[in-house]
Design a protein around this motif. Structure first.
Motif, PDB file in Angstrom:
ATOM      1  N   PRO A 293      -3.113  -6.178   3.205  1.00 38.36           N
ATOM      2  CA  PRO A 293      -2.503  -6.631   1.950  1.00 38.36           C
ATOM      3  C   PRO A 293      -2.037  -8.086   2.040  1.00 38.36           C
ATOM      4  O   PRO A 293      -2.002  -8.636   3.129  1.00 38.36           O
ATOM      5  CB  PRO A 293      -1.319  -5.672   1.788  1.00 38.36           C
ATOM      6  N   PRO A 294      -1.638  -8.678   0.924  1.00 37.82           N
ATOM      7  CA  PRO A 294      -1.198 -10.080   0.957  1.00 37.82           C
ATOM      8  C   PRO A 294       0.017 -10.267   1.856  1.00 37.82           C
ATOM      9  O   PRO A 294       0.716  -9.320   2.210  1.00 37.82           O
ATOM     10  CB  PRO A 294      -0.874 -10.375  -0.508  1.00 37.82           C
ATOM     11  N   ALA A 295       0.276 -11.517   2.228  1.00 36.28           N
ATOM     12  CA  ALA A 295       1.419 -11.835   3.075  1.00 36.28           C
ATOM     13  C   ALA A 295       2.721 -11.425   2.401  1.00 36.28           C
ATOM     14  O   ALA A 295       2.840 -11.448   1.171  1.00 36.28           O
ATOM     15  CB  ALA A 295       1.424 -13.339   3.396  1.00 36.28           C
ATOM     16  N   GLU A 296       3.708 -11.041   3.214  1.00 32.77           N
ATOM     17  CA  GLU A 296       5.041 -10.635   2.778  1.00 32.77           C
ATOM     18  C   GLU A 296       5.065  -9.273   2.087  1.00 32.77           C
ATOM     19  O   GLU A 296       6.080  -8.885   1.514  1.00 32.77           O
ATOM     20  CB  GLU A 296       5.662 -11.684   1.833  1.00 32.77           C
ATOM     21  N   THR A 297       3.950  -8.522   2.107  1.00 34.64           N
ATOM     22  CA  THR A 297       3.979  -7.171   1.544  1.00 34.64           C
ATOM     23  C   THR A 297       4.887  -6.297   2.407  1.00 34.64           C
ATOM     24  O   THR A 297       4.756  -6.296   3.632  1.00 34.64           O
ATOM     25  CB  THR A 297       2.570  -6.584   1.493  1.00 34.64           C
ATOM     26  N   ILE A 298       5.803  -5.561   1.766  1.00 37.55           N
ATOM     27  CA  ILE A 298       6.742  -4.732   2.522  1.00 37.55           C
ATOM     28  C   ILE A 298       6.452  -3.266   2.275  1.00 37.55           C
ATOM     29  O   ILE A 298       5.931  -2.879   1.226  1.00 37.55           O
ATOM     30  CB  ILE A 298       8.200  -5.056   2.149  1.00 37.55           C
ATOM     31  N   ALA A 299       6.772  -2.431   3.267  1.00 37.28           N
ATOM     32  CA  ALA A 299       6.523  -0.995   3.189  1.00 37.28           C
ATOM     33  C   ALA A 299       7.708  -0.311   2.536  1.00 37.28           C
ATOM     34  O   ALA A 299       8.820  -0.382   3.028  1.00 37.28           O
ATOM     35  CB  ALA A 299       6.281  -0.437   4.580  1.00 37.28           C
ATOM     36  N   ASN A 300       7.487   0.331   1.392  1.00 30.49           N
ATOM     37  CA  ASN A 300       8.568   1.031   0.697  1.00 30.49           C
ATOM     38  C   ASN A 300       7.962   2.196  -0.065  1.00 30.49           C
ATOM     39  O   ASN A 300       7.372   2.009  -1.120  1.00 30.49           O
ATOM     40  CB  ASN A 300       9.287   0.078  -0.264  1.00 30.49           C
ATOM     41  N   PHE A 301       8.045   3.393   0.490  1.00 28.81           N
ATOM     42  CA  PHE A 301       7.474   4.572  -0.127  1.00 28.81           C
ATOM     43  C   PHE A 301       8.605   5.468  -0.618  1.00 28.81           C
ATOM     44  O   PHE A 301       9.220   6.174   0.176  1.00 28.81           O
ATOM     45  CB  PHE A 301       6.585   5.334   0.867  1.00 28.81           C
ATOM     46  N   PRO A 302       8.943   5.430  -1.881  1.00 29.25           N
ATOM     47  CA  PRO A 302      10.098   6.169  -2.382  1.00 29.25           C
ATOM     48  C   PRO A 302       9.964   7.675  -2.249  1.00 29.25           C
ATOM     49  O   PRO A 302      10.947   8.360  -2.062  1.00 29.25           O
ATOM     50  CB  PRO A 302      10.178   5.755  -3.843  1.00 29.25           C
ATOM     51  N   VAL A 303       8.772   8.241  -2.368  1.00 31.75           N
ATOM     52  CA  VAL A 303       8.615   9.690  -2.310  1.00 31.75           C
ATOM     53  C   VAL A 303       8.005  10.054  -0.966  1.00 31.75           C
ATOM     54  O   VAL A 303       6.953   9.544  -0.595  1.00 31.75           O
ATOM     55  CB  VAL A 303       7.724  10.198  -3.458  1.00 31.75           C
ATOM     56  N   ILE A 304       8.679  10.918  -0.224  1.00 36.80           N
ATOM     57  CA  ILE A 304       8.196  11.305   1.094  1.00 36.80           C
ATOM     58  C   ILE A 304       6.953  12.179   0.917  1.00 36.80           C
ATOM     59  O   ILE A 304       6.962  13.138   0.160  1.00 36.80           O
ATOM     60  CB  ILE A 304       9.292  12.067   1.854  1.00 36.80           C
ATOM     61  N   ALA A 305       5.920  11.866   1.666  1.00 38.43           N
ATOM     62  CA  ALA A 305       4.663  12.586   1.514  1.00 38.43           C
ATOM     63  C   ALA A 305       4.341  13.465   2.700  1.00 38.43           C
ATOM     64  O   ALA A 305       3.283  14.034   2.767  1.00 38.43           O
ATOM     65  CB  ALA A 305       3.523  11.604   1.315  1.00 38.43           C
ATOM     66  N   ALA A 306       5.220  13.599   3.668  1.00 40.83           N
ATOM     67  CA  ALA A 306       4.952  14.443   4.828  1.00 40.83           C
ATOM     68  C   ALA A 306       6.268  14.817   5.479  1.00 40.83           C
ATOM     69  O   ALA A 306       7.301  14.212   5.241  1.00 40.83           O
ATOM     70  CB  ALA A 306       4.063  13.716   5.832  1.00 40.83           C
TER      71      ALA A 306
END
Length: 530
Positions: free
Chosen positions: A85-98
């Motif tokens: 992904p582009p630079a400075e993309t941060i990981a933020n997954f609001p809904v837990i999937a596992a």
């Protein structure tokens, strides 16, 4: 933001529809680092239907971690494009999937660690298919009861881009700045989304699950080489060995030449050694003189059969496709088909052995054996002296009509009584003529061992022939050829003429041994088939 339709992939089960279902959409929220803070939600258990409005209701109570790590960038999505992904993309997954078992109570939910640095309401969904464990002897991953959801995903936040559009959905918090999202974000199914999230808190995971350890990497298995590749590699190794040994031989010969000239011609020790060992050992008084005519014929036949054997041996050794197969006219129980070249090699080998046996019998019957069998230990230092004289470009004082020099004596003895029997015995072990009832001997004397000896013996015969012919030319060709072929101690052209005729016969025999001739000759003694 406008919902994006998820690209469909392979079905998750056999004979099923591609996954995810048609019309599945995912919305993206744009976040900037440092604009919001992290909080923990302890909401009660909630069941969210599989539609976008219910998912946004679940996300509305979530906040985003300002210290979320940037995602690792990979390959570009388009040719000559930037890494994704582009630079400075941060990981933020609001809904837990596992790692969220279904039917979790509100108390359990408050104790769950945030898999993606946020806490979301517990939602029922389809169970994830379990795969290999992430650690050796561990449980299958993900844990039993994990559910699959499509969350609202935080995508690229690039500082420096002027804020323009706010998020389109009313339930997503309005942020101070936004950036333009990629045109076609790629979202795989929920198993990939859960794998991209941050590591979970190990204090709440089931026993035996070590999420800190990376999944075991599977080393790629290279395909087995084909027969053609193995043959090419074998030829390459063979060519390399020939080049290496040739280079070593040249270096050794040059070094020996330089040392010999310096030792014999430049030092008093060398002069004394040459005087003590001139290169020839005297024969007993009763030794016969001269070379009889039968010895000349034996010499020609021996050379002819050896050339033909080398011809067939090289064909077999190179592994070429046989021209035909040969079988006995009256097959026995242990008879088997063999290639026509091997049959010719065995037939020539038999003729060569018969000729050699006759030569040895007559040699001892006439007393000529004393000319090629060492009778004194002085033969060894005299042989060394002969070698050094040849290397220093000096011919040892000799008279081949009366006696050979010590180097010739050792060479003829080794060829007649060592190399020839080794070639015959190893050739018999490698041939189909070897009796199969000799089980114990076959176990001790294997075919592989015989092959490892037989080929170097063939190389020895070839090297001996080259050196022998070279020395005949260097030490006086007319005189030497008269000795061996004309049986006279002169220097006439009779011996050279007879040798020329024998040489033509050898060259003709080399080219006559063609597949057509081998088939015609083999058909006289057996049955020929493709």
């Amino acid at each position: 933001m406008t919902p994006q339709t998820v690209r469909r992939g392979l079905p998750r089960t056999a004979d099923n529809e591609p996954w995810p279902p048609a019309g599945t959409v995912v919305e993206f929220a744009v976040v900037l680092p440092g604009t919001v803070s992290l909080s923990r939600s302890t909401s009660s258990t909630t069941t969210v239907p599989d539609d976008s409005s219910a998912t946004n209701q679940a996300v509305s109570s979530l906040t985003i971690d300002p210290a979320a790590p940037p995602l690792r960038r990979g390959l570009p999505r388009t040719l000559l494009g930037d890494p994704w992904p582009p630079a400075e993309t941060i990981a933020n997954f609001p809904v837990i999937a596992a790692a969220i078992p279904q039917s979790t109570t509100s108390t359990e939910t408050s104790d769950l660690a945030d898999v993606s640095r946020t806490t979301a309401p517990v939602v029922d969904g389809p169970l994830l298919r379990r795969g290999l464990p992430r650690t050796p002897e561990g449980e299958s991953w993900p844990p039993a009861g994990s559910v699959a959801l499509f969350p609202v995903v935080a995508a690229a936040a690039q500082p420096g881009i002027v804020a323009g559009d706010a998020p389109a959905h009313p339930d997503i918090p309005t942020l101070p700045q936004t950036s333009v999202l990629p045109d076609k974000p790629v979202v795989s199914d929920a198993t990939e989304l859960s794998g991209m999230s941050a590591p979970p808190d190990t204090s709440v995971l089931p026993p035996g699950v070590d999420v800190a350890a990376p999944a075991p990497a599977t080393s790629p298995v290279s395909p087995a080489p084909t027969a053609a590749q193995r043959a090419t590699a074998k030829k390459r190794r063979r060519r390399t060995l020939i080049i290496v040994w040739t280079a070593i031989g040249v270096v050794v010969i040059v070094a020996a030449l330089v040392f010999s000239r310096w030792f014999l011609l430049g030092t008093q020790t060398g002069q004394d050694f040459l005087a003590a060992y001139p290169g020839t050992t005297p024969l007993p008084a009763w030794a016969p003189q001269g070379i009889p005519a039968w010895l000349g014929w034996q010499h020609f036949l021996n050379a002819f059969f050896m050339v033909m054997l080398v011809r067939m041996g090289l064909i077999i050794w190179t592994g070429k496709r046989p021209a035909a197969m040969w079988l006995r006219k009256k097959p026995r129980e242990q008879s088997q088909k063999i290639q026509i070249e091997l049959w010719a090699h065995l037939a020539l080998d038999l003729l060569w052995i018969v000729n050699g046996a006759i030569f040895i019998v007559v040699l001892f019957a006439t007393g000529q054996w004393v000319r090629i069998v060492p009778t004194s230990w002085e033969v060894f230092p005299n042989a060394v002296s002969s070698v050094m004289q040849y290397l220093s470009l000096r011919v040892p004082v000799e008279n081949g009509w009366v006696a050979y020099n010590s180097l010739q004596v050792l060479g003829y003895f080794a060829t007649t009584f060592l190399a020839a029997p080794l070639a015959a015995v190893t050739g018999l072990r490698m041939s189909p003529l070897w009796p199969t009832r000799w089980q114990r001997l076959s176990t001790a004397y294997t075919k592989e061992f015989a092959k490892a000896i037989h080929f170097p013996v063939m190389i020895y015969f070839m090297a001996f022939t080259v050196v022998h012919v070279a020395l005949v030319v260097i030490t006086g060709p007319l005189r030497n050829l008269d000795y061996m072929y004309a049986s006279r101690p002169d220097s006439t052209w009779w011996g050279a003429g007879i040798f020329a005729v024998s040489l033509v016969a050898m060259v003709a025999g080399w080219f006559v041994l063609m597949p057509a001739v081998l088939k015609r000759t083999g058909s006289l003694f057996g049955r020929i088939s493709r």
